[in-house]
Design an enzyme around this catalytic site. Structure first.
Site, short mmCIF file in Angstrom:
data_model
loop_
_atom_site.label_atom_id
_atom_site.label_comp_id
_atom_site.label_asym_id
_atom_site.label_seq_id
_atom_site.Cartn_x
_atom_site.Cartn_y
_atom_site.Cartn_z
N ASP A 200 42.61 36.39 38.67
CA ASP A 200 42.53 37.29 39.82
C ASP A 200 41.05 37.64 39.99
OD1 ASP A 200 42.46 39.37 41.59
OD2 ASP A 200 43.81 40.68 40.46
N LYS A 226 37.37 42.55 50.67
CA LYS A 226 36.62 43.09 49.54
C LYS A 226 35.27 42.39 49.40
CE LYS A 226 40.52 44.72 46.87
NZ LYS A 226 40.72 46.10 47.32
N CYS A 367 45.88 51.70 41.72
CA CYS A 367 46.92 50.65 41.57
C CYS A 367 46.87 50.02 40.18
CB CYS A 367 46.81 49.58 42.65
SG CYS A 367 47.16 50.20 44.28
#
Lengths: 413, 152
Positions: A200, A226, A367
């Protein structure tokens, strides 16, 4: 010579005020601001050559298709993929991860297999694997964290990455506390036991050079917004041999070759995974964002952020009695994300206080609720920098934090 | 200038520092959990009810920001010893207050210190902090023996 003031001029939003104070935008791990060049790319598409891709024979459609596929090529080059066919457009990193969970993992994870993740995973790289594990009778293994500096305990990796490991799914840079995981080493260990490797890179690729060949990974995820691009566009890198063997994710138009009433055959990569009219404008905008980052140079972005991190860690030292900053002290081992907690002021109250000073930070669990539990907090305040942030902005943050600590310890009113 | 007085009034800060009725009640007649997934704030609420359904005792254990802790503390004072009908008036009244729907004939009296949280209505991102305890109380008073609520 890195000219941060020159870079700042490319970002119209950075000159705005918030409550009559200059905006200090330190919430880049949530989303980044957009340079004029990206905004203009969107305008150019809509004003100049708006058309659907891969369909019409007319000029606009051809132009749109060219620019759209060109953007895919930019993403491929940016991360060192062998071919643009290995780049699948998605809405965001979450969709990229779910694509793998709903296709590759459904076909390849079996009862008794293990999926290895870290404590730093964003919910998007944890919750999909929970479902896979439940559906398949597989289990999730969480790599252990060292208490001293909140980094992975690499000495114990062999207990977790074993011949039972089918998938290693790890975050490169933690969005919660900024730590950079030794993903090359983890990937090497996973390869040695025959596991598939997913990285990721949502938080890392915007801030440091990322190369899928060097990382030796099978899958890698990206999110456009991002990294200076628009929202609503992300990408999944997949190694060609794996993508070719995988079943499609969503079915419908564009992803098919031939269709009969009772069956269909699949289009070639990458379209096999891209059903329906794609997000053309934002893919082109994502390409413009990559052009911008490459013009600045990812090594330069990284160096600038290491300097900002060093400056911030030094400035926060002054507050070490009141504030815990998470993650390693060495700026080389982390991104420019300063995640911190104080018993004097709850992160949410701090966030409101900073906001009134024009300073945008994120407060909450980011998160990453399991990570917050590991750290023994419910939430943190997180200041996350990017290529346009300055040391003066860090100083403004620290000054405001100091005043907030006074405000909440002395009493208000 | 950083004027946050409409949010962090002195009364609010006082309740935050010295939360009233902050306790777990073992074997309480009613229990409910409240959770704000946005910020991770949590509250466990305990009620003892007398034969007529009035709140004879209230306690809570909360982890959260100054606003949510102060709201829990103020709420506990506002409903302790009240009939369940009055407690519901507090719940409804507080919701009206924060959504700026309280009419001219609004009965501020029943809210006690909670009234001061009217200032939170100017901070939309913080309204859920203030309403978490009241949502949790509503859940505790509902028919279910044990409830869990979320502000999302």
């Amino acid at each position: 010579m890195y000219d941060v003031q020159k870079i700042r001029k490319d970002f119209p939003i950075l000159s705005r005020k918030v409550y009559d104070k200059p905006l200090v935008y330190l919430d880049n791990a949530a989303t980044t601001q957009k340079p004029r060049q990206v905004i203009q790319a969107l305008v150019d598409y809509y004003e100049g050559y708006n058309a659907n891709v891969h369909r019409g024979v007319h000029a606009l459609s051809q132009e749109a298709t060219e620019r759209y596929e060109e953007a895919r090529g930019k993403v491929a080059r940016f991360i060192g993929a062998e071919s643009p066919d290995e780049i699948i457009w998605t809405r965001n990193a979450s969709e990229s991860l779910n694509l793998v969970a709903y296709t590759w993992a459904q076909e390849n994870i079996r009862e008794g297999d293990e999926i290895v993740v870290t404590p730093y995973e964003h919910h998007s790289n944890l919750v999909p694997w929970q479902k896979v594990a439940r559906d398949k009778g597989a289990s999730l293994r969480i790599l252990p964290m060292r208490e001293e500096d909140n980094s992975l305990d690499m000495e114990r990796v062999d207990e977790f990455i074993t011949p039972r490991t089918k998938l290693l799914a790890v975050v490169h840079m933690s969005n919660g506390i900024g730590i950079i995981n030794p993903v090359e080493e983890l990937a090497r260990r996973a390869r040695a036991v025959g596991a598939t490797v997913l990285i990721d890179a949502t938080q890392s690729a915007p801030h440091l050079p990322v190369d899928v060949q060097g990382l030796d990974c099978d899958f890698l995820t990206l999110s456009g917004h991002k990294m200076l691009g628009p929202t609503g566009i992300g990408a999944l890198y997949g190694r060609r041999e794996i993508l070719e063997r995988m079943e499609p994710f969503l079915r419908g138009g564009e992803m098919v070759l031939e269709v009969w009433y009772d069956r269909a055959t699949w289009n070639d990569l990458p379209m096999k995974f891209e059903a329906g009219t794609p997000n053309i404008a934002d893919a082109i905008g994502f390409g413009a964002a990559i052009d911008y980052l490459e013009a600045v140079g990812m090594e330069n972005v990284r160096d600038h952020e290491i300097a900002l991190t060093a400056h911030a860690l030094e400035a926060f030292k002054e507050l070490e009695e009141e504030i815990d900053v998470f993650g390693p002290r060495d700026p080389e081992r982390r991104g420019a994300i300063i995640s911190f907690h104080s018993d004097i002021v709850h992160p949410h109250d701090l966030g409101t206080f900073l906001d009134r000073d024009g300073i945008a930070v994120r407060t909450g669990h980011h998160c990453t609720m399991p990570l917050m539990r590991e750290l023994g907090v419910i939430a943190t305040a997180r200041a996350s920098c990017y290529l346009y942030n300055t040391e003066e902005e860090i100083d403004a943050l620290v000054d405001s934090v100091k005043r907030a600590l006074r405000y909440f310890s002395d009493g208000a009113g | 200038m950083n004027d946050l007085r409409d949010l962090y009034a002195e009364v609010v800060m006082d309740h935050n520092r010295r939360p009233r009725n902050f306790k777990r009640i073992e074997g309480a007649d009613r229990e409910a959990e409240g959770f704000n997934p946005l910020c991770g704030d949590q509250i466990s609420l305990y009620l003892n009810l007398d034969d007529g359904g009035a709140i004879s005792d209230i306690g809570y254990v909360a982890a959260g920001c100054a606003i949510s802790k102060a709201a829990a503390s103020m709420m506990s004072e506002a409903v302790k010893g009240r009939s369940s009908a009055d407690a519901r008036k507090v719940i409804d009244g507080f919701r009206l207050l924060l959504t700026r729907k309280a009419g001219d004939d609004f009965d501020y009296e029943i809210l006690g210190d909670l009234e001061i949280l009217e200032g939170v209505s100017s901070y939309p991102t913080r309204i859920k902090c203030a309403t978490l305890p009241i949502h949790t109380l509503a859940s505790a008073l509902s028919e279910k023996k044990n409830g869990a609520v979320s502000t999302e």
